[in-house]
Design a protein around this motif. Structure first.
Motif, short mmCIF file in Angstrom:
data_model
loop_
_atom_site.label_atom_id
_atom_site.label_comp_id
_atom_site.label_asym_id
_atom_site.label_seq_id
_atom_site.Cartn_x
_atom_site.Cartn_y
_atom_site.Cartn_z
N LYS A 45 0.88 -1.13 -0.01
CA LYS A 45 -0.08 0.11 -0.26
C LYS A 45 0.75 1.37 -0.27
CE LYS A 45 -3.90 -2.19 2.87
NZ LYS A 45 -5.64 -1.63 3.31
N THR A 46 0.29 1.92 -0.85
CA THR A 46 1.21 3.47 -0.89
C THR A 46 0.10 4.30 0.19
OG1 THR A 46 0.24 4.12 -3.07
CG2 THR A 46 2.42 3.04 -2.80
N ILE A 47 0.96 5.57 0.96
CA ILE A 47 0.14 6.05 2.05
C ILE A 47 -0.32 7.64 1.36
CG2 ILE A 47 -0.15 6.92 3.91
CD1 ILE A 47 -0.01 4.17 4.42
N ASN A 48 -0.29 8.84 1.46
CA ASN A 48 0.27 10.03 0.90
C ASN A 48 -0.58 10.78 2.33
OD1 ASN A 48 0.66 9.54 -1.46
ND2 ASN A 48 -0.91 9.40 -2.60
N LEU A 49 -0.08 11.58 2.57
CA LEU A 49 -0.42 12.51 3.54
C LEU A 49 -1.33 13.85 3.09
CD1 LEU A 49 -0.44 13.11 6.67
CD2 LEU A 49 1.48 14.18 6.41
N LYS A 50 -3.09 14.44 3.18
CA LYS A 50 -3.78 15.03 3.13
C LYS A 50 -4.07 15.92 4.22
CE LYS A 50 -7.97 15.99 0.75
NZ LYS A 50 -9.50 15.50 0.04
N THR A 51 -3.88 17.30 3.77
CA THR A 51 -4.19 18.02 4.59
C THR A 51 -5.76 18.87 4.62
OG1 THR A 51 -2.06 19.61 4.15
CG2 THR A 51 -3.77 21.02 5.41
N ILE A 52 -6.23 18.49 5.37
CA ILE A 52 -8.08 18.98 5.75
C ILE A 52 -8.20 20.18 6.17
CG2 ILE A 52 -9.66 18.08 7.47
CD1 ILE A 52 -8.53 16.07 5.04
N GLU A 53 -6.97 20.69 7.23
CA GLU A 53 -7.95 22.44 7.52
C GLU A 53 -6.37 22.61 7.78
OE1 GLU A 53 -9.78 25.50 7.79
OE2 GLU A 53 -11.05 24.17 7.86
N GLN A 54 -5.84 24.05 7.96
CA GLN A 54 -5.08 24.46 8.62
C GLN A 54 -5.29 25.59 8.96
OE1 GLN A 54 -1.83 24.22 5.50
NE2 GLN A 54 0.04 24.13 7.55
N ASN A 55 -4.72 26.58 9.87
CA ASN A 55 -4.67 27.85 10.81
C ASN A 55 -3.45 28.85 11.55
OD1 ASN A 55 -5.34 27.46 13.22
ND2 ASN A 55 -7.71 26.84 12.85
N ASP A 56 -3.37 29.26 11.45
CA ASP A 56 -2.43 29.84 13.01
C ASP A 56 -2.14 29.28 14.08
OD1 ASP A 56 -2.34 31.68 10.99
OD2 ASP A 56 -2.54 33.05 12.11
N ASN A 57 -3.08 28.16 14.61
CA ASN A 57 -3.17 27.47 15.82
C ASN A 57 -3.00 25.93 15.45
OD1 ASN A 57 -2.90 30.21 17.46
ND2 ASN A 57 -5.50 29.77 17.01
N VAL A 58 -4.06 25.43 14.66
CA VAL A 58 -3.45 24.32 14.01
C VAL A 58 -3.70 23.67 13.01
CG1 VAL A 58 -5.79 23.77 14.16
CG2 VAL A 58 -4.28 21.49 15.10
N SER A 59 -2.89 21.78 12.72
CA SER A 59 -2.64 22.11 11.36
C SER A 59 -3.72 20.45 11.53
CB SER A 59 -1.63 21.62 10.88
OG SER A 59 -0.99 23.38 10.57
N LEU A 60 -4.47 20.34 11.00
CA LEU A 60 -5.63 18.47 10.35
C LEU A 60 -4.90 18.26 9.23
CD1 LEU A 60 -7.44 17.11 11.86
CD2 LEU A 60 -9.46 17.95 10.54
N TYR A 61 -4.35 16.63 9.74
CA TYR A 61 -4.15 15.84 8.21
C TYR A 61 -5.22 14.38 8.48
CZ TYR A 61 0.01 19.51 7.94
OH TYR A 61 0.42 20.52 7.85
#
Length: 44
Positions: free
Chosen positions: A2-18
């Motif tokens: 399996k190959t796995i990629n990281l995707k940015t869901i949400e990003q702001n000054d305080n937090v990033s969700l991947y």
């Protein structure tokens, strides 16, 4: 293998969700989870 990629869901000054995407899928596991259970009244 399996190959796995990281995707940015949400990003702001305080937090990033991947989230991860398996095998080149454009829909992340997080987005897939939300689509499956969004309208399920038992699990909502």
């Amino acid at each position: 293998m399996k190959t796995i990629n990281l995707k940015t869901i949400e990003q702001n000054d305080n937090v990033s969700l991947y989230s991860i995407c398996f095998n080149g899928n454009d829909v992340s596991e997080y987005e897939d989870f939300l689509m499956k259970f969004k309208d399920n009244s038992t699990l909502n």
